[in-house]
Design a protein around this motif. Sequence first.
Motif, PDB file in Angstrom:
ATOM      1  N   ASP A 162       0.854  -1.193   0.000  1.00  0.00           N
ATOM      2  CA  ASP A 162       0.000   0.000   0.000  1.00  0.00           C
ATOM      3  C   ASP A 162       0.885   1.236   0.000  1.00  0.00           C
ATOM      4  OD1 ASP A 162      -2.688   1.278   0.239  1.00  0.00           O
ATOM      5  OD2 ASP A 162      -1.849   2.014   2.117  1.00  0.00           O
ATOM      6  N   HIS A 163       0.725   2.088  -1.002  1.00  0.00           N
ATOM      7  CA  HIS A 163       1.570   3.281  -1.180  1.00  0.00           C
ATOM      8  C   HIS A 163       0.656   4.504  -1.215  1.00  0.00           C
ATOM      9  CE1 HIS A 163       5.478   4.927  -3.023  1.00  0.00           C
ATOM     10  NE2 HIS A 163       4.699   5.963  -2.819  1.00  0.00           N
ATOM     11  N   GLN A 164       0.809   5.380  -0.234  1.00  0.00           N
ATOM     12  CA  GLN A 164      -0.045   6.568  -0.110  1.00  0.00           C
ATOM     13  C   GLN A 164       0.795   7.831  -0.162  1.00  0.00           C
ATOM     14  OE1 GLN A 164      -2.640   6.562   3.303  1.00  0.00           O
ATOM     15  NE2 GLN A 164      -3.146   8.720   3.111  1.00  0.00           N
ATOM     16  N   VAL A 165       0.374   8.768  -1.000  1.00  0.00           N
ATOM     17  CA  VAL A 165       1.094  10.036  -1.166  1.00  0.00           C
ATOM     18  C   VAL A 165       0.131  11.189  -0.855  1.00  0.00           C
ATOM     19  CG1 VAL A 165       2.358  11.519  -2.764  1.00  0.00           C
ATOM     20  CG2 VAL A 165       2.554   9.025  -2.949  1.00  0.00           C
ATOM     21  N   ILE A 195      -0.350 -11.012  -5.599  1.00  0.00           N
ATOM     22  CA  ILE A 195       0.220  -9.681  -5.381  1.00  0.00           C
ATOM     23  C   ILE A 195      -0.923  -8.670  -5.362  1.00  0.00           C
ATOM     24  CG2 ILE A 195       1.743  -7.893  -6.273  1.00  0.00           C
ATOM     25  CD1 ILE A 195       3.286 -10.160  -7.688  1.00  0.00           C
ATOM     26  N   LYS A 196      -1.059  -7.990  -4.252  1.00  0.00           N
ATOM     27  CA  LYS A 196      -2.056  -6.918  -4.128  1.00  0.00           C
ATOM     28  C   LYS A 196      -1.297  -5.609  -3.973  1.00  0.00           C
ATOM     29  CE  LYS A 196      -5.559  -7.461  -1.399  1.00  0.00           C
ATOM     30  NZ  LYS A 196      -6.322  -7.752  -0.160  1.00  0.00           N
ATOM     31  N   GLN A 197      -1.678  -4.618  -4.762  1.00  0.00           N
ATOM     32  CA  GLN A 197      -0.975  -3.341  -4.723  1.00  0.00           C
ATOM     33  C   GLN A 197      -1.977  -2.198  -4.866  1.00  0.00           C
ATOM     34  OE1 GLN A 197       2.013  -2.663  -7.782  1.00  0.00           O
ATOM     35  NE2 GLN A 197       3.293  -1.590  -6.312  1.00  0.00           N
ATOM     36  N   ARG A 198      -1.803  -1.188  -4.034  1.00  0.00           N
ATOM     37  CA  ARG A 198      -2.672  -0.012  -4.077  1.00  0.00           C
ATOM     38  C   ARG A 198      -1.811   1.236  -4.000  1.00  0.00           C
ATOM     39  NH1 ARG A 198      -5.628   3.663  -0.815  1.00  0.00           N
ATOM     40  NH2 ARG A 198      -7.802   3.948  -1.478  1.00  0.00           N
ATOM     41  N   THR A 199      -2.017   2.154  -4.922  1.00  0.00           N
ATOM     42  CA  THR A 199      -1.291   3.426  -4.939  1.00  0.00           C
ATOM     43  C   THR A 199      -2.298   4.565  -5.001  1.00  0.00           C
ATOM     44  OG1 THR A 199       0.580   2.435  -6.118  1.00  0.00           O
ATOM     45  CG2 THR A 199       0.429   4.836  -6.133  1.00  0.00           C
ATOM     46  N   SER A 200      -2.192   5.493  -4.071  1.00  0.00           N
ATOM     47  CA  SER A 200      -3.112   6.637  -4.050  1.00  0.00           C
ATOM     48  C   SER A 200      -2.327   7.925  -3.867  1.00  0.00           C
ATOM     49  CB  SER A 200      -4.151   6.500  -2.936  1.00  0.00           C
ATOM     50  OG  SER A 200      -3.532   6.520  -1.657  1.00  0.00           O
ATOM     51  N   ILE A 201      -2.775   8.973  -4.548  1.00  0.00           N
ATOM     52  CA  ILE A 201      -2.153  10.299  -4.428  1.00  0.00           C
ATOM     53  C   ILE A 201      -3.253  11.313  -4.177  1.00  0.00           C
ATOM     54  CG2 ILE A 201      -0.692  12.025  -5.533  1.00  0.00           C
ATOM     55  CD1 ILE A 201       0.419   9.848  -7.338  1.00  0.00           C
ATOM     56  N   GLN A 202      -3.090  12.087  -3.128  1.00  0.00           N
ATOM     57  CA  GLN A 202      -4.046  13.141  -2.797  1.00  0.00           C
ATOM     58  C   GLN A 202      -3.352  14.492  -2.813  1.00  0.00           C
ATOM     59  OE1 GLN A 202      -6.567  12.502   0.690  1.00  0.00           O
ATOM     60  NE2 GLN A 202      -6.078  10.318   0.660  1.00  0.00           N
ATOM     61  N   ARG A 203      -4.082  15.489  -3.281  1.00  0.00           N
ATOM     62  CA  ARG A 203      -3.578  16.862  -3.223  1.00  0.00           C
ATOM     63  C   ARG A 203      -4.608  17.723  -2.495  1.00  0.00           C
ATOM     64  NH1 ARG A 203       0.420  19.338  -5.760  1.00  0.00           N
ATOM     65  NH2 ARG A 203       0.572  17.791  -7.437  1.00  0.00           N
ATOM     66  N   ASN A 204      -4.186  18.301  -1.381  1.00  0.00           N
ATOM     67  CA  ASN A 204      -5.081  19.115  -0.553  1.00  0.00           C
ATOM     68  C   ASN A 204      -6.372  18.371  -0.234  1.00  0.00           C
ATOM     69  OD1 ASN A 204      -3.278  21.286  -0.496  1.00  0.00           O
ATOM     70  ND2 ASN A 204      -4.143  22.195  -2.347  1.00  0.00           N
ATOM     71  N   GLY A 205      -6.244  17.088   0.092  1.00  0.00           N
ATOM     72  CA  GLY A 205      -7.386  16.287   0.504  1.00  0.00           C
ATOM     73  C   GLY A 205      -8.210  15.705  -0.626  1.00  0.00           C
ATOM     74  N   LYS A 206      -7.881  16.031  -1.872  1.00  0.00           N
ATOM     75  CA  LYS A 206      -8.630  15.528  -3.024  1.00  0.00           C
ATOM     76  C   LYS A 206      -7.826  14.445  -3.729  1.00  0.00           C
ATOM     77  CE  LYS A 206     -10.748  16.950  -7.394  1.00  0.00           C
ATOM     78  NZ  LYS A 206     -10.997  18.094  -8.335  1.00  0.00           N
ATOM     79  N   MET A 207      -8.480  13.315  -3.980  1.00  0.00           N
ATOM     80  CA  MET A 207      -7.805  12.209  -4.655  1.00  0.00           C
ATOM     81  C   MET A 207      -7.564  12.562  -6.118  1.00  0.00           C
ATOM     82  SD  MET A 207      -6.731   9.051  -3.894  1.00  0.00           S
ATOM     83  CE  MET A 207      -7.825   8.435  -2.592  1.00  0.00           C
ATOM     84  N   ILE A 208      -6.291  12.515  -6.544  1.00  0.00           N
ATOM     85  CA  ILE A 208      -5.981  12.799  -7.945  1.00  0.00           C
ATOM     86  C   ILE A 208      -5.470  11.557  -8.673  1.00  0.00           C
ATOM     87  CG2 ILE A 208      -5.487  15.231  -7.483  1.00  0.00           C
ATOM     88  CD1 ILE A 208      -2.501  14.557  -7.663  1.00  0.00           C
ATOM     89  N   TRP A 209      -5.176  10.492  -7.921  1.00  0.00           N
ATOM     90  CA  TRP A 209      -4.743   9.248  -8.555  1.00  0.00           C
ATOM     91  C   TRP A 209      -5.032   8.086  -7.619  1.00  0.00           C
ATOM     92  CZ3 TRP A 209      -3.098   8.072 -13.347  1.00  0.00           C
ATOM     93  CH2 TRP A 209      -2.520   6.826 -13.559  1.00  0.00           C
ATOM     94  N   GLU A 211      -4.928   3.756  -7.950  1.00  0.00           N
ATOM     95  CA  GLU A 211      -4.690   2.584  -8.770  1.00  0.00           C
ATOM     96  C   GLU A 211      -4.536   1.378  -7.852  1.00  0.00           C
ATOM     97  OE1 GLU A 211      -1.960   1.413 -12.603  1.00  0.00           O
ATOM     98  OE2 GLU A 211      -1.090   2.719 -11.080  1.00  0.00           O
ATOM     99  N   GLN A 212      -5.276   0.333  -8.121  1.00  0.00           N
ATOM    100  CA  GLN A 212      -5.139  -0.871  -7.315  1.00  0.00           C
ATOM    101  C   GLN A 212      -5.340  -2.095  -8.196  1.00  0.00           C
ATOM    102  OE1 GLN A 212      -7.924  -0.523  -4.101  1.00  0.00           O
ATOM    103  NE2 GLN A 212      -9.628   0.052  -5.404  1.00  0.00           N
ATOM    104  N   LEU A 226      -5.880  -7.184 -20.225  1.00  0.00           N
ATOM    105  CA  LEU A 226      -6.152  -6.201 -19.183  1.00  0.00           C
ATOM    106  C   LEU A 226      -5.151  -6.275 -18.041  1.00  0.00           C
ATOM    107  CD1 LEU A 226     -10.063  -6.315 -18.982  1.00  0.00           C
ATOM    108  CD2 LEU A 226      -8.603  -4.728 -20.261  1.00  0.00           C
ATOM    109  N   THR A 227      -4.273  -7.262 -18.056  1.00  0.00           N
ATOM    110  CA  THR A 227      -3.249  -7.362 -17.013  1.00  0.00           C
ATOM    111  C   THR A 227      -1.855  -7.358 -17.641  1.00  0.00           C
ATOM    112  OG1 THR A 227      -3.613  -9.762 -17.008  1.00  0.00           O
ATOM    113  CG2 THR A 227      -4.710  -8.484 -15.291  1.00  0.00           C
ATOM    114  N   LEU A 228      -1.176  -8.484 -17.646  1.00  0.00           N
ATOM    115  CA  LEU A 228       0.218  -8.498 -18.105  1.00  0.00           C
ATOM    116  C   LEU A 228       0.399  -9.000 -19.531  1.00  0.00           C
ATOM    117  CD1 LEU A 228       2.026  -9.851 -14.913  1.00  0.00           C
ATOM    118  CD2 LEU A 228       1.705  -7.476 -15.620  1.00  0.00           C
TER     119      LEU A 228
END
Length: 315
Positions: A162-165, A195-209, A211-212, A226-228
């Motif tokens: 889990d990757h959170q920005v 493999i489970k992976q989640r990446t999220s990016i927020q700017r000023n509290g708003k989700m802009i990206w 991906e999971q 749709l995958t590899l």
Amino acid sequence: MLLSTYPEESAIKQRSSPILNNPQQATDAAISDSIVNSDHKPLQARLSLKFSEIDGTTRLVERDHFGPLLVQKPFYPESKKICHVVIIHPPGGVVGGDQLQISAQVGASASAQITTPGAAKWYKANGRVSHQKIRVSVSKGGSLEWVPQETIFYNNANVDVDHQVILEDDAIYVGCEILCFGRTAYGETFNSGQIKQRTSIQRNGKMIWLEQIRLLGESSAMSGPLTLSGKTVCATLILTGKALPQSLIDLAREEAMIVTKSVGQVGISQLKSVIAVRYLGDSSEIARHVMLRVWGLFRPEILGCAGIVPRMWNT
């Protein structure tokens, strides 16, 4: 153009050499098997970093770690403005049940680049799930480049990442990942595991990206479009901060295609202030060159700095 390197650095090492001629890969295989067949006690490791801008220099002002996860001494190969650090995980690989947590705070007007000394290895599971949580925050006017080297998922690995920005105002984040499924040089494919992976990016509290994905090695979807699509390497470069001119994106597409020589697929998309660069193929070396070539074109526009190869990528 490929990103310029420092004079003392050597050429990028290839991952495709046979394991019989690579003692390190043979050792990795033996270590993985011995750990799985032993009573391994899961490791817990945490690392917390904080960067601040002081009189025009970005400094690592706080670092706290627990367990086998730490950083080397900060260095400044470019200028005092950008602080480079290398995250070290002494065990060399992650076993089922291990839990890693990494957090990094970049203060206002500070700039940092975080990388690793070598490929990360996720060994086959021993009945437990391996976890990695990454939390990154960048304040106004700051920037962070998260550019670890390859991640290799051994067959039968069971991984949850889990990757959170969190970004503030005009903060910039750049993240690069090169994922390798199975030890192809050893003749191994990733045909079992999860493999489970989640990446999220927020700017000023708003989700802009956001991906999971969840990949099951035994699923036929691994070879689906749709995958590899049956490929063994995928890479993603995410850039936030500002929109880029279409002419620069078009140039990056052309340069990336030159690197791949039509072996593998490359895509570049711009969605408002987020740019995503993708590679899908069977070569981590080509993936590296694609990511570096594109980042070499985009970095001056986004960060106002020349495109350089992270020093650890050449050791």
